[in-house]
Design a protein around this motif. Sequence first.
Motif, short mmCIF file in Angstrom:
data_model
loop_
_atom_site.label_atom_id
_atom_site.label_comp_id
_atom_site.label_asym_id
_atom_site.label_seq_id
_atom_site.Cartn_x
_atom_site.Cartn_y
_atom_site.Cartn_z
N LYS A 197 0.18 -49.31 -3.11
CA LYS A 197 0.01 -49.56 -4.53
C LYS A 197 -0.61 -50.93 -4.77
N GLN A 223 -6.42 -57.56 -8.12
CA GLN A 223 -5.39 -56.82 -7.41
C GLN A 223 -5.90 -56.41 -6.03
N GLY A 245 1.80 -53.70 -9.53
CA GLY A 245 0.99 -53.41 -10.71
C GLY A 245 0.52 -54.64 -11.46
N MET A 264 0.61 -55.81 -17.16
CA MET A 264 1.75 -54.91 -17.06
C MET A 264 3.04 -55.60 -17.50
#
Length: 522
Positions: free
Chosen positions: A200, A192, A232, A257
């Motif tokens: 985010k 990520q 996410g 997720m």
Amino acid sequence: MAQENRASKVPFYTFGTTLAEQEKQLKVNPMLKRFDASRKELAEDHHRPTYHYVSPEGIMNDPNGLCFWQGRWHMFYQGFPPEDPRVHWGHVVSTDLIHWRDLPYAIYPNPEDRVYSGTTFVEKDRVIAMYHGVGSGSMVATSTDPLLLNWTKLGNKPVIPIPKPGEQLPYNVFDPAIWKKGDQYYSVLAGQRPVGPGNKMVRALFLFRSTDLANWQYLHPFIENDGYGMVGDDGACPYFWPIGNKGKYILLHFSHMSGGKYLLGDYDQVNDKFIVTDGGNFNHGPMLPNGVHAPSAYPDGKGGINVIFNINEGKADKTWGRIMTLPRLLTLDENGKLLMSPAGDIASLRSKKVTVAETPLPDNQEIVLSAVSGNALEMHAVIDPKNSPTIELNVLRSPGKEEYTRILFYKNGGFWDRSVPGKAVQYSAISIDNSTASTLEGVRSRVPETASVLINEGELIDLRIFVDKSIVEVFVNGRQCVAVRMYPGRSDSQGVSIQAHGSPATLKSLEAWQMENLFAKP
């Protein structure tokens, strides 16, 4: 500082280098004898599938490293041996992607603490596995023998180590995928980056390059123009392969997720970037409970991609739980959209066949198909929905309908595709609802698994339905697939019924086969 000894407590075996030697050794291998005994004991559980792969002992997680080597398909999986329940790579082999044969555990932990997800790359003289070694980093192991029984870890250390305490890296060290371009190896590591709305985390894959598998150079983030993820997502379990015959590529992956996903696009081999042009989901609801989990994928040699997923459990069971889906063949249509259909020699498992002739479906009247019954079935149904907005097909139905699993087709009930200006198209939808599937205490249901699927005006609904004790998989017109676990508590929950809601429809044809047990010994 001395390296921690993380050696496995699971018995380890070394095998010969010829097929004849290996087959002779496997006949007397204590691990395989143990697997056979465990399969016989676990077979007493009436929720345990008969033609979907499930591990011979213990629980099971992601499939890994699917590949084709010397005329055979090999699949690895995260196994949890009872004497040392850290993840080892379990191993099975098949000639048809359906009849899987257990082999001893393939890759054991040490120096890594656990052998987590990764992929394989097949060369002329060897198979390369690259995987995430928990507590160590990206590991590389190779095998050259006929059945891929003997594996050697490169340097017995990570080739891309996890960061040291306090070390800041521009990439994550997580699940890797490996391929080759020219004389250089490439790998993407999942992870990520904090570049989403409000800083985010969003999905990222980090590209590395190597000439020798031992020394890897970090290049840059791999994906561009990705509008198909959710804030996410983390891009775990990646597989990157060419698909079709027009230079397109597919990146299959998993989000902790939002589940299984894919990206389609162009591989810019000058700048080493993946330019995303399309994408979608393999999950259409939560992965837990009862949902599709992570992929393992490998080209079929004809432009398609074979993929197998693990699928999660919905009841507490410490002896086994997760299973594998049937293999799916992914291809592209003339417009570059993803198609999916059952793969492998499924027909070889068929036994007794029942045929239902064309049957009118009056509106709002459930019709029980008394000739069709079973909890290990394949069905092929062709339906003309006419003006009915909803067609309902129930499987694993008890006579009094105390338990039943609903398969629902919603004509023009899916999402609108407005991606092309002036060409809005409404999709239909396919859904599996397991909320009424079980009367047992402790069984968890989930929100219905519901996916959009394009059905053209006047096109018949073509359903391939696979029922196997505690799983139902439905393929729709070769364009979509949904799968869910369920746990009927009654032994008589084996019926099938169909109903047209709101307006009459027609069942054009239905064929059903009882399915044989792929684990049965001759």
